[in-house]
Each structure stands twice: as structure tokens, then as C-alpha cells.
Design an enzyme around this catalytic site. Structure first.
Site, PDB file in Angstrom:
ATOM      1  N   GLU A  46       0.879  -1.169   0.000  1.00 61.76           N
ATOM      2  CA  GLU A  46       0.000   0.000   0.000  1.00 61.76           C
ATOM      3  C   GLU A  46       0.912   1.213   0.000  1.00 61.76           C
ATOM      4  O   GLU A  46       1.491   1.552   1.029  1.00 61.76           O
ATOM      5  CB  GLU A  46      -0.878   0.009   1.258  1.00 61.76           C
ATOM      6  CG  GLU A  46      -1.881  -1.120   1.337  1.00 61.76           C
ATOM      7  CD  GLU A  46      -3.015  -0.976   0.333  1.00 61.76           C
ATOM      8  OE1 GLU A  46      -3.267   0.148  -0.140  1.00 61.76           O
ATOM      9  OE2 GLU A  46      -3.629  -2.000   0.007  1.00 61.76           O
ATOM     10  N   CYS A  51      -2.147   9.608   1.979  1.00 59.27           N
ATOM     11  CA  CYS A  51      -1.782   8.863   0.767  1.00 59.27           C
ATOM     12  C   CYS A  51      -2.780   9.118  -0.352  1.00 59.27           C
ATOM     13  O   CYS A  51      -2.398   9.225  -1.509  1.00 59.27           O
ATOM     14  CB  CYS A  51      -1.649   7.381   1.068  1.00 59.27           C
ATOM     15  SG  CYS A  51      -3.119   6.691   1.832  1.00 59.27           S
TER      16      CYS A  51
HETATM   17  P1  NAD Z   1       8.436   4.819   4.457  1.00 63.90           P
HETATM   18  O1  NAD Z   1       8.455   4.055   3.194  1.00 63.90           O
HETATM   19  O2  NAD Z   1       9.563   5.727   4.748  1.00 63.90           O
HETATM   20  O3  NAD Z   1       8.351   3.834   5.720  1.00 63.90           O
HETATM   21  C1  NAD Z   1       7.287   2.930   5.879  1.00 63.90           C
HETATM   22  C2  NAD Z   1       7.699   1.882   6.893  1.00 63.90           C
HETATM   23  O4  NAD Z   1       8.746   1.091   6.350  1.00 63.90           O
HETATM   24  C3  NAD Z   1       8.233   2.437   8.212  1.00 63.90           C
HETATM   25  O5  NAD Z   1       7.759   1.645   9.263  1.00 63.90           O
HETATM   26  C4  NAD Z   1       9.737   2.274   8.050  1.00 63.90           C
HETATM   27  O6  NAD Z   1      10.437   2.163   9.268  1.00 63.90           O
HETATM   28  C5  NAD Z   1       9.809   0.983   7.282  1.00 63.90           C
HETATM   29  N1  NAD Z   1      11.053   0.797   6.516  1.00 63.90           N
HETATM   30  C6  NAD Z   1      11.865   1.759   5.995  1.00 63.90           C
HETATM   31  N2  NAD Z   1      12.883   1.165   5.324  1.00 63.90           N
HETATM   32  C7  NAD Z   1      12.704  -0.170   5.429  1.00 63.90           C
HETATM   33  C8  NAD Z   1      13.424  -1.302   4.942  1.00 63.90           C
HETATM   34  N3  NAD Z   1      14.519  -1.163   4.197  1.00 63.90           N
HETATM   35  N4  NAD Z   1      12.953  -2.531   5.226  1.00 63.90           N
HETATM   36  C9  NAD Z   1      11.809  -2.678   5.951  1.00 63.90           C
HETATM   37  N5  NAD Z   1      11.094  -1.655   6.450  1.00 63.90           N
HETATM   38  C10 NAD Z   1      11.537  -0.413   6.183  1.00 63.90           C
HETATM   39  O7  NAD Z   1       7.042   5.581   4.469  1.00 63.90           O
HETATM   40  P2  NAD Z   1       6.526   6.644   5.529  1.00 63.90           P
HETATM   41  O8  NAD Z   1       7.268   7.911   5.314  1.00 63.90           O
HETATM   42  O9  NAD Z   1       6.493   6.032   6.887  1.00 63.90           O
HETATM   43  O10 NAD Z   1       5.004   6.815   5.068  1.00 63.90           O
HETATM   44  C11 NAD Z   1       4.602   7.699   4.088  1.00 63.90           C
HETATM   45  C12 NAD Z   1       4.283   6.962   2.804  1.00 63.90           C
HETATM   46  O11 NAD Z   1       3.273   5.992   3.060  1.00 63.90           O
HETATM   47  C13 NAD Z   1       3.707   7.879   1.748  1.00 63.90           C
HETATM   48  O12 NAD Z   1       4.218   7.528   0.490  1.00 63.90           O
HETATM   49  C14 NAD Z   1       2.215   7.578   1.819  1.00 63.90           C
HETATM   50  O13 NAD Z   1       1.515   7.893   0.655  1.00 63.90           O
HETATM   51  C15 NAD Z   1       2.236   6.115   2.103  1.00 63.90           C
HETATM   52  N6  NAD Z   1       0.961   5.671   2.669  1.00 63.90           N
HETATM   53  C16 NAD Z   1       0.173   4.838   1.919  1.00 63.90           C
HETATM   54  C17 NAD Z   1      -1.049   4.424   2.414  1.00 63.90           C
HETATM   55  C18 NAD Z   1      -1.929   3.480   1.639  1.00 63.90           C
HETATM   56  O14 NAD Z   1      -2.812   2.888   2.238  1.00 63.90           O
HETATM   57  N7  NAD Z   1      -1.739   3.313   0.336  1.00 63.90           N
HETATM   58  C19 NAD Z   1      -1.474   4.855   3.670  1.00 63.90           C
HETATM   59  C20 NAD Z   1      -0.664   5.706   4.394  1.00 63.90           C
HETATM   60  C21 NAD Z   1       0.564   6.092   3.873  1.00 63.90           C
END
Ligand code: NAD
Length: 501
Positions: free
Chosen positions: A244, A278
Site C-alpha cells: 500500500e 496517501c
Molecule cells: P516509508 O516508506 O519511509 O516507511 C514505511 C515503513 O517502512 C516504516 O515503518 C519504516 O520504518 C519501514 N522501513 C523503511 N525502510 C525499510 C526497509 N529497508 N525494510 C523494511 N522496512 C523499512 O514511508 P513513511 O514515510 O512512513 O510513510 C509515508 C508513505 O506511506 C507515503 O508515500 C504515503 O503515501 C504512504 N501511505 C500509503 C497508504 C496506503 O494505504 N496506500 C497509507 C498511508 C501512507
């Protein structure tokens, strides 16, 4: 090594969570490494067996008990969400309420959606009784973002538990307290299944350890860049993966739309939660006849929003310090490429707080049109007609949500059906998010797979097909003993049948 050195070495590493609104330290949380993650998964796995064996109605009752506990703790949840994200308390309460709606739906509908049911066998297998059942996968690893730290991961957690799985949740490093609180409330509400929902805290390395831990599926919510990394880890063990990711959602405004309603919705869709949604509105395509009027109405409303740390603010700070720089880069590049700033501009980015920015005439290849801005900025471009609006809306690497404003609901729905998006609202924004029965998810850079609704329950279950032979067939085609003549007769019959149908 002195006694103090030894003590320091044996203490687990921790990280500090800061309040985005004040910069004040809120709490310390452990950085869980691979061994901690393995322990959490093992604990969840031993809880999973008993949970999966329960009748669906018992799981429903347990989950509803947890839901009532969450409802009673709504103030604590909202306080935690507000402290960790900086969003106004009213937004945090709304997030919690939406979460309760979804959890209730998942709990009440899992039995119906996943139960064993008969399917037609067809003529060739008329001697069989065929059934299909959806069985739990086991342990689901959930990796969550910070922007809706309760609602978003619960779209996976609640549905995965309702489908009979255990969960190990890795909340964002910006919002671990919300995750710890939710799991603690589960253990309090359902002590006989304590440990079914485990939490591990930390940043990328903890998430990576969870993806490597042998969980039965990883449900990831975050940016597409991180999704690619996590998916690459999952690929090594063929661990199923659900992504997502972000969005660059478009709103289409037709000539006969109610412009006040459209402007109101665009401002809320683009600016609420400081634009960190998002499926928030990032691009608007308005037909030329109403473009100027819509721009005026959006600017008037967005310009009146109060931004700051106070309880009456429309929205608060950027949760992640680096995000303000992304907004500034998008605004600056768009203006340099010839866009018009209708409200705000580069100077709107002042530290953690970004005041509303409304741009028009932004070239379609600008970063502000192609990349997720994830800030309180919206672009309103003019188009000749709905066809051009659809074409431009669809020409994005992202495909998550979208909305259409039209004076004719039927015509609005017809435009919606042409949009490349996982969810579309007509004459509202994010209307789909409050309907638990509707699946949510996107395609392209917005990811794949679905949470919410029946599809969101099936996402955390494996179909198992079963046939039970009721009587021996006249010609047993799965036996070496079937006479060649009988086999030939069966083939002739099948050929005759399929030529007619
Ligand atoms: P992010 O990708 O930076 O991090 C998401 C999660 O992944 C965090 O828990 C982070 O610690 C973890 N993570 C980071 N690197 C990793 C790795 N190498 N291996 C495993 N886990 C890792 O995203 P964010 O800044 O926390 O969230 C914002 C993003 O999420 C935006 O792009 C937003 O649009 C999206 N989002 C999507 C939805 C949806 O339902 N489609 C909902 C909310 C947010």
C-alpha cells in the site's frame, strides 16, 4: 571492561521519539534486532494456532471486546496520535473513530466471507462435492507508516486478525507509541490470546528483520521506494507481499459541478493532515469554463486556514522533518517552469510548518505533477473537457484514489469508471475511506493488493479447494484401468458438448 561498561553493552539500543509540534522528546523505544524480531514472531506463531482453531464467532467476540476497549481508550489513543504526529486532536479522534468502524466490520464479516462454501462441479466432475474455504496464513508481518499511525496499519492488522492470523507489527519509527498502545490494549481486552498481536520497534533495520523473519505474509504501507526494498527481501524466501504505497490523486471538476462543494472538498483533501494523506488531493483538473472560479474559491478557503500547533488549527506541522524540503523543491521547480502561485509559494515553507500553497498552470512533467508531494500544496490545471481531464489524471505513475465533481451524478460516475485508480469518490473526497466494505489499494507506484472489505480479509487467507467423491464415476479418467474405448467415448461426448456451448 568495567561494571558500567558491561551494563551499557547489555542494555538494548533505544531511539527517541520527538514531538513534531515542539521538538520535545516524547519517549524512548527499543531498537529491536533480528533476535528480538524472531522471538516476537515465535510468540505470535504459538498464539496463532489457538486463535486459528477458534470458531469464527468466538474470534468475532474477542475482536469486538478489543474494539470496545479501544473505544474506551479513545482519548489516550487520540493523545498519543496527536503527540507523535502533531496533527490536531480532532483529526486524531476522527482517525480513531474510522478505525473502530473498520475493526467492527472485519470482526463481524470474516466468518461470512471466509467460511466454507460449496461450488458447482461442472459435468466432468458431477460425482464430486466441491467446497472452497479460506484458511488463515499464520503470522502476518505488518510494516506501517506514520501519517495515520492507527487507521492505516489497522487496515491490515484488524483484517488479518479477523481472518484468523497472528500479527507482528512494526510501526513507523515516528509513531511507535501508537503501536505499543494498541497491542497493549489487545492483551488487556483478550488476555487468553495475549501475544497474538506483537509489536517490534525500530526503523528500517527492524522492518527488514521482520521481512526476513519467516512470517507468512508482509503487509507493507509506505513509500514505493521502501516497498521495492522490502519486496526484494521477501522475494528471497517467496514471502507473499502486499504493498500500500503513495498516491498523486487527481480531482476532476466538470463545468456543471457545484464549485463551492468542489472547492471545499479540494481544500480539505489537499490540506488536512498537512497534506500527508496517501489518497489526498494533489492535482485538480478543472474544465476551462470554471477553472478561474474554482481557483478563486479554493484560494479563499485555503487562505483562511490557520496553521500551527494550537488546538484550533486546521492542521499542524510536517511529521517528518525532511518532508518540508520536498514540498519546497516541488513548489520551486514548478514556479521555475512557469507555474503561477495563486496562494503561497516558496516562503510558505517555514520550518516544520508549511502554510497552504495553491499553484496553477503547472507543466505536467514537473515534479509537482509526477511525484508525491505529501504536503499542503495543490495544483489546479485547466483542461478543455472531461476527456482531457481523464487523460491527464491517468498519466501518472501512481494510481491510488481519485475524485470527480459533476452536477450530474450519473455523468460523474461515468467519468469515475474511466479513471485509473483503486478508489474513486464522486462529489466528495475520500468518501471510500469510511466504507469498510470497500477494498482499498492501488496499482503502479501505488502498490498492489487490497486492504479493507472482503478482499482485505481474503488478502490474509489462503483458499483451500476440497473435493469429496460422492460416487464412483461411470468412466474413471484418473485411473490407468479406464478402458480405451470408454475414454474415447468420454472425449467424443466432451467434444460434442463444447462445440454446442
Ligand atoms: P516509508 O516508506 O519511509 O516507511 C514505511 C515503513 O517502512 C516504516 O515503518 C519504516 O520504518 C519501514 N522501513 C523503511 N525502510 C525499510 C526497509 N529497508 N525494510 C523494511 N522496512 C523499512 O514511508 P513513511 O514515510 O512512513 O510513510 C509515508 C508513505 O506511506 C507515503 O508515500 C504515503 O503515501 C504512504 N501511505 C500509503 C497508504 C496506503 O494505504 N496506500 C497509507 C498511508 C501512507
Amino acid at each position: 571492561m568495567t561494571e558500567t561498561d558491561r551494563e551499557t553493552a547489555s542494555r538494548p539500543a533505544t531511539f527517541t521519539v520527538h514531538a513534531p509540534a515542539t521538538g520535545k522528546a516524547l519517549a524512548e523505544h527499543p531498537v529491536h534486532g533480528p533476535a528480538d524480531v524472531a522471538r516476537a514472531v515465535e510468540r505470535a506463531r504459538s498464539a496463532a494456532a489457538g486463535w486459528a482453531a477458534l470458531p469464527a464467532a468466538r474470534r468475532r467476540d474477542h475482536l469486538l471486546r478489543w474494539k470496545r476497549k479501544l473505544a474506551s481508550a479513545l482519548d489516550d489513543l487520540a493523545d498519543m496520535i496527536t503527540a507523535e504526529t502533531g496533527k490536531p486532536r480532532g483529526d486524531a479522534v476522527l482517525e480513531a473513530v474510522l478505525t473502530l468502524e473498520h475493526l467492527t466490520w472485519a470482526a463481524r464479516n470474516a466468518g461470512r466471507v471466509l467460511r466454507r462454501r460449496g461450488v458447482r462441479t461442472g459435468l466432468l466432475a458431477a460425482n464430486q462435492r466441491a467446497t472452497l474455504v479460506h484458511r488463515p496464513l499464520g503470522v502476518i508481518g505488518v510494516i506501517g507508516p506514520w501519517n495515520y499511525p492507527l487507521y492505516t496499519p489497522m487496515g491490515s492488522i484488524g483484517y488479518a486478525l479477523a481472518a484468523g492470523n497472528a500479527v507482528v507489527f512494526k510501526p513507523s519509527e515516528y509513531t511507535p507509541g501508537t503501536g505499543v498502545l494498541v497491542a497493549g490494549l489487545f492483551d488487556e481486552a483478550v488476555p487468553e490470546h495475549a501475544g497474538l498481536l506483537g509489536v517490534v520497534t525500530g526503523a528500517a533495520s527492524t522492518g527488514e528483520a521482520l521481512a526476513r523473519s519467516g512470517v507468512d505474509k508482509v503487509a507493507f504501507t509506505g513509500s514505493p521506494g521502501t516497498a521495492r526494498k522490502v519486496m526484494a527481501v521477501c522475494a528471497q524466501s517467496l514471502t507473499p507481499f502486499l504493498a500500500e504505497c503513495g498516491g498523486k490523486d487527481a480531482t476532476v471538476v466538470t463545468a456543471d459541478a457545484d464549485l463551492d462543494a468542489a472547492a471545499d472538498a479540494v481544500v480539505w483533501g489537499a490540506m488536512s493532515n498537512a497534506g500527508q494523506t496517501c489518497a489526498g488531493v494533489e492535482r485538480v483538473y478543472a474544465v476551462r469554463e470554471v477553472h478561474a472560479a474554482l481557483c478563486r474559491k479554493v484560494v479563499e478557503r485555503a487562505g483562511a486556514l490557520s496553521v500551527g500547533p494550537g488546538p484550533d488549527s486546521a492542521y499542524g506541522p510536517m511529521t517528518m522533518p525532511g518532508q518540508a524540503a520536498v514540498v519546497q523543491r516541488h513548489v520551486d521547480a514548478a514556479l521555475a517552469a512557469g507555474a503561477r502561485a495563486l496562494l503561497g509559494g516558496s516562503a510558505s515553507v517555514t520550518g516544520a510548518y508549511v502554510t497552504p500553497v495553491v499553484l496553477a498552470d503547472v507543466p505536467e512533467d514537473a515534479a509537482a505533477m509526477r511525484e508525491e508531494t505529501f504536503g499542503p500544496m495543490v495544483v489546479i490545471n485547466a483542461v478543455a473537457d472531461a476527456d482531457e481531464a481523464v487523460r491527464r489524471a491517468n498519466a501518472s505513475p501512481y494510481a491510488l484514489g481519485a475524485s470527480v465533481f459533476s452536477g450530474d451524478r450519473r455523468a460523474g460516475a461515468a467519468i469515475a469508471s474511466r479513471l485509473r485508480a483503486g478508489a474513486v469518490s464522486v462529489n466528495s473526497v475520500l468518501g471510500f475511506a469510511a466504507v469498510p466494505a470497500l477494498p482499498f489499494g492501488g496499482s503502479g507506484d501505488s502498490g498492489f493488493g487490497r486492504i479493507h472489505g472482503a478482499d482485505g480479509l481474503r488478502a490474509f487467507a489462503a483458499p483451500q479447494s476440497v473435493t469429496v467423491q460422492r460416487f464412483a464415476p461411470p468412466v474413471n479418467l484418473t485411473s490407468f484401468t479406464a478402458p480405451a474405448a470408454a475414454r474415447a467415448r468420454a472425449v467424443s461426448f466432451a467434444r460434442w458438448l463444447h462445440r454446442r456451448r
